[in-house]
Scaffold this motif. Structure first.
Motif, PDB file in Angstrom:
ATOM      1  N   UNK A 103       0.724  -1.447   0.006  1.00  0.00           N
ATOM      2  CA  UNK A 103       0.179   0.463  -0.084  1.00  0.00           C
ATOM      3  C   UNK A 103       0.730   1.902   0.056  1.00  0.00           C
ATOM      4  N   UNK A 104       2.191   0.933  -0.844  1.00  0.00           N
ATOM      5  CA  UNK A 104       2.759   2.889  -0.868  1.00  0.00           C
ATOM      6  C   UNK A 104       3.178   2.709  -1.961  1.00  0.00           C
ATOM      7  N   UNK A 105       2.504   2.628  -2.666  1.00  0.00           N
ATOM      8  CA  UNK A 105       2.649   2.804  -4.748  1.00  0.00           C
ATOM      9  C   UNK A 105       1.306   3.651  -4.713  1.00  0.00           C
ATOM     10  N   UNK A 106       0.519   4.339  -3.980  1.00  0.00           N
ATOM     11  CA  UNK A 106      -0.046   4.983  -3.937  1.00  0.00           C
ATOM     12  C   UNK A 106       0.338   6.143  -3.615  1.00  0.00           C
ATOM     13  N   UNK A 107       0.691   6.580  -3.147  1.00  0.00           N
ATOM     14  CA  UNK A 107       2.100   7.519  -2.505  1.00  0.00           C
ATOM     15  C   UNK A 107       3.086   7.455  -2.749  1.00  0.00           C
ATOM     16  N   UNK A 108       3.636   6.945  -3.291  1.00  0.00           N
ATOM     17  CA  UNK A 108       5.035   6.818  -3.831  1.00  0.00           C
ATOM     18  C   UNK A 108       5.281   6.875  -5.092  1.00  0.00           C
ATOM     19  N   UNK A 109       6.215   8.461  -5.819  1.00  0.00           N
ATOM     20  CA  UNK A 109       6.028   7.958  -7.460  1.00  0.00           C
ATOM     21  C   UNK A 109       7.217   7.979  -7.909  1.00  0.00           C
ATOM     22  N   UNK A 110       7.295   6.657  -8.661  1.00  0.00           N
ATOM     23  CA  UNK A 110       7.866   6.239  -9.621  1.00  0.00           C
ATOM     24  C   UNK A 110       8.666   6.531 -10.549  1.00  0.00           C
ATOM     25  N   UNK A 111       9.838   6.787 -11.134  1.00  0.00           N
ATOM     26  CA  UNK A 111      10.139   6.792 -12.628  1.00  0.00           C
ATOM     27  C   UNK A 111      11.297   6.466 -13.325  1.00  0.00           C
ATOM     28  N   UNK A 112      11.025   5.611 -14.256  1.00  0.00           N
ATOM     29  CA  UNK A 112      12.016   4.709 -15.002  1.00  0.00           C
ATOM     30  C   UNK A 112      12.295   5.718 -16.128  1.00  0.00           C
ATOM     31  N   UNK A 113      13.459   5.847 -16.816  1.00  0.00           N
ATOM     32  CA  UNK A 113      13.852   6.371 -18.137  1.00  0.00           C
ATOM     33  C   UNK A 113      15.250   7.236 -17.724  1.00  0.00           C
ATOM     34  N   UNK A 114      15.844   7.723 -19.612  1.00  0.00           N
ATOM     35  CA  UNK A 114      16.522   8.061 -19.565  1.00  0.00           C
ATOM     36  C   UNK A 114      16.749   9.194 -20.071  1.00  0.00           C
TER      37      UNK A 114
END
Length: 482
Positions: A370-381
């Motif tokens: 239940x952490x994804x709702x307020x954790x911003x994950x970014x993937x890229x270059x």
């Protein structure tokens, strides 16, 4: 303070430890700050939790940077028209007036060799190079219309993280901690993890504090060996003896504060105290051997290794302990085609599958807790790759692409971002953005918005004017917000 004393201060061992890149200055300040002497000034803790401008959808950030720039046309941005014209000369209209890092003349168009399909209920296009991410397609947004101003690694990374293509500006993580503070008393607010010890081209400027106070800079931790260099007690010095030494140093510092009145003195006391507490807390949180075997297997993590998989698992453990911003750098995405590992066929599949396993596991793990709702994950270059073959390797058997700033892709999840969504389009051959352009300044503004900030108002006065992360640019991309 007298100028002579200021010059002396600049060469003290204490000042070196405070401002060094390993970040004892960045470890600073916790609840101890409220414990000033009755006859001394009470110093406000700059890392105390703060309220944003408005309620944000994200409380913390995990930014996964693929150093070298992934070949987006072989991962997220499927181009059937490029496939049709594979091997043909690149049209002059796309070359006129353009500069490329390693390509001159008229290059050959290069269609992907990766199988593509749509995945999830929303039909997000992904290639087989990142198969494990197919399972989380309904949890992510893919932006296929990113644009930057730089086509070389270092300036592009600096622009992405600091809003400026040269060294000296505060990084995204530093701005985040400046605005929100930290939730942990025993760990830094901003932690940096680097796979296999390979630094990003932009160097420490990618996690520096610039002209912000050094307490906001990123602290580079290691997933192998000591979490922070020189944090543990030297051989022959036990913890009780170290405590006595710190108490004596504290007394000397308090005498200096009383004599000179320098506000940094109490800050230094607190920095030493936090470093002392970190000797226990950092080692505990960085020890992934206590994780269940099924969790380790899902990430592909192996205790004691310095891998991207370990770092993804560590990122989850760190944000669970209140760390505000975790930045991961993973080198090996510079797919020029100069060796087999840089081939957009097998080389990309090996690199992409291994990395995607860890990223998919992280997203699932955060969601289950239940952490994804307020954790911003970014993937890229830092930018994309060309729709044509890289000039130096054009006649070889290995297929690679050159640097390309005009169009690339990025993936986001959690923290108020739409789930199962694709935003923007590049043109039929992948040369330029055709719809819903997102500049890196727009990305910065959007991340700040998710954290609860108006990016035009989160500022710091330096050299006579107010600076901000987005410089004088940027707009929030509302279309990707949930």
């Amino acid at each position: 303070m007298h100028p002579a004393l200021e010059r002396l201060q600049a060469v003290t061992r204490r000042n070196f430890l405070q401002t060094s890149s390993m970040g004892l200055g960045g470890l600073a300040l916790s609840s101890l700050m409220g414990g000033a002497r009755a006859d001394g000034p009470k110093i406000e803790n700059p890392l105390a939790p703060k309220k944003p401008h408005f309620p944000g959808t994200a409380k913390r950030v995990i930014y996964l940077h693929m150093s070298g720039a992934p070949p987006h046309l072989d991962i997220f941005d499927y181009k059937p028209e490029l496939q049709k014209h594979d091997g043909q000369n690149c049209p002059d209209e796309y070359l006129k007036g353009k500069r490329f890092a390693f390509t001159a003349g008229v290059p050959k168009l290069l269609g992907t060799r990766q199988p593509f399909n749509q995945h999830g209920k929303a039909g997000v296009w992904m290639s087989d190079a990142i198969k494990p991410l197919h399972e989380v397609a309904d949890d992510v947004t893919v932006i296929r219309s990113m644009k930057t101003d730089e086509f070389n690694h270092a300036p592009a990374e600096l622009l992405l993280y600091t809003g400026f293509a040269r060294q000296g500006r505060p990084s995204l993580g530093a701005w985040t901690c400046y605005g929100l503070g930290n939730e942990s008393e025993n760990l830094p607010g901003f932690v940096v993890l680097i796979s296999n010890g390979v630094q990003p081209s932009g160097g420490q400027g990618c996690w520096g504090s610039g002209f912000l106070p050094s307490v906001f800079q990123g602290v580079q931790c290691r997933s192998k060996g000591e979490p922070v260099l020189y944090l543990s007690d030297p051989p022959g010095l036990d913890r009780d003896t170290r405590r006595l030494g710190l108490d004596a140093m504290k007394d000397l510092n308090e005498l200096q504060e009383k004599e000179l009145g320098h506000p940094e003195t109490r800050t230094r006391i607190a920095q030493y105290e936090l470093a002392f507490r970190m000797q226990l807390s950092a080692s505990e949180v960085m020890d992934i051997s206590k994780e269940p075997a099924k969790v380790l297997d899902s990430y592909g993590a192996k205790p004691g290794a310095g891998s991207f998989a370990n770092n993804c698992l560590l990122a989850r453990r760190l944000i669970e302990q209140g760390v505000r911003y975790v930045q991961l750098f993973d080198w090996g995405w510079d797919f020029h085609g100069t060796n087999a590992n840089e081939d957009i066929r097998d080389g990309l599949t090996r690199k992409g599958t291994t990395t995607a396993q860890s990223v998919a596991a992280l997203i699932k793990d955060l969601k289950n807790r239940d952490l994804l709702k307020d954790t911003l994950v970014v993937w890229g270059g830092e930018f994309g790759r060309t729709p044509f073959r890289e000039g130096r390797t054009a006649e070889g058997k290995i297929l690679g692409r050159d640097h390309y700033p005009d169009s690339f892709s990025l993936m986001l999840a959690g923290g108020g971002i739409k789930a199962g969504h694709t935003h923007g389009e590049s043109d039929d051959l992948g040369f330029k953005v055709a719809k819903d352009l997102v500049h890196v300044h727009d990305l910065q503004a959007t991340l700040m918005h998710c954290l609860g900030f108006d990016h035009t108002k989160l500022t710091f006065r330096f050299q006579g004017r107010d600076y901000r992360l987005t410089d004088v640019h940027g707009k929030v991309v509302k279309e990707i917000l949930a």
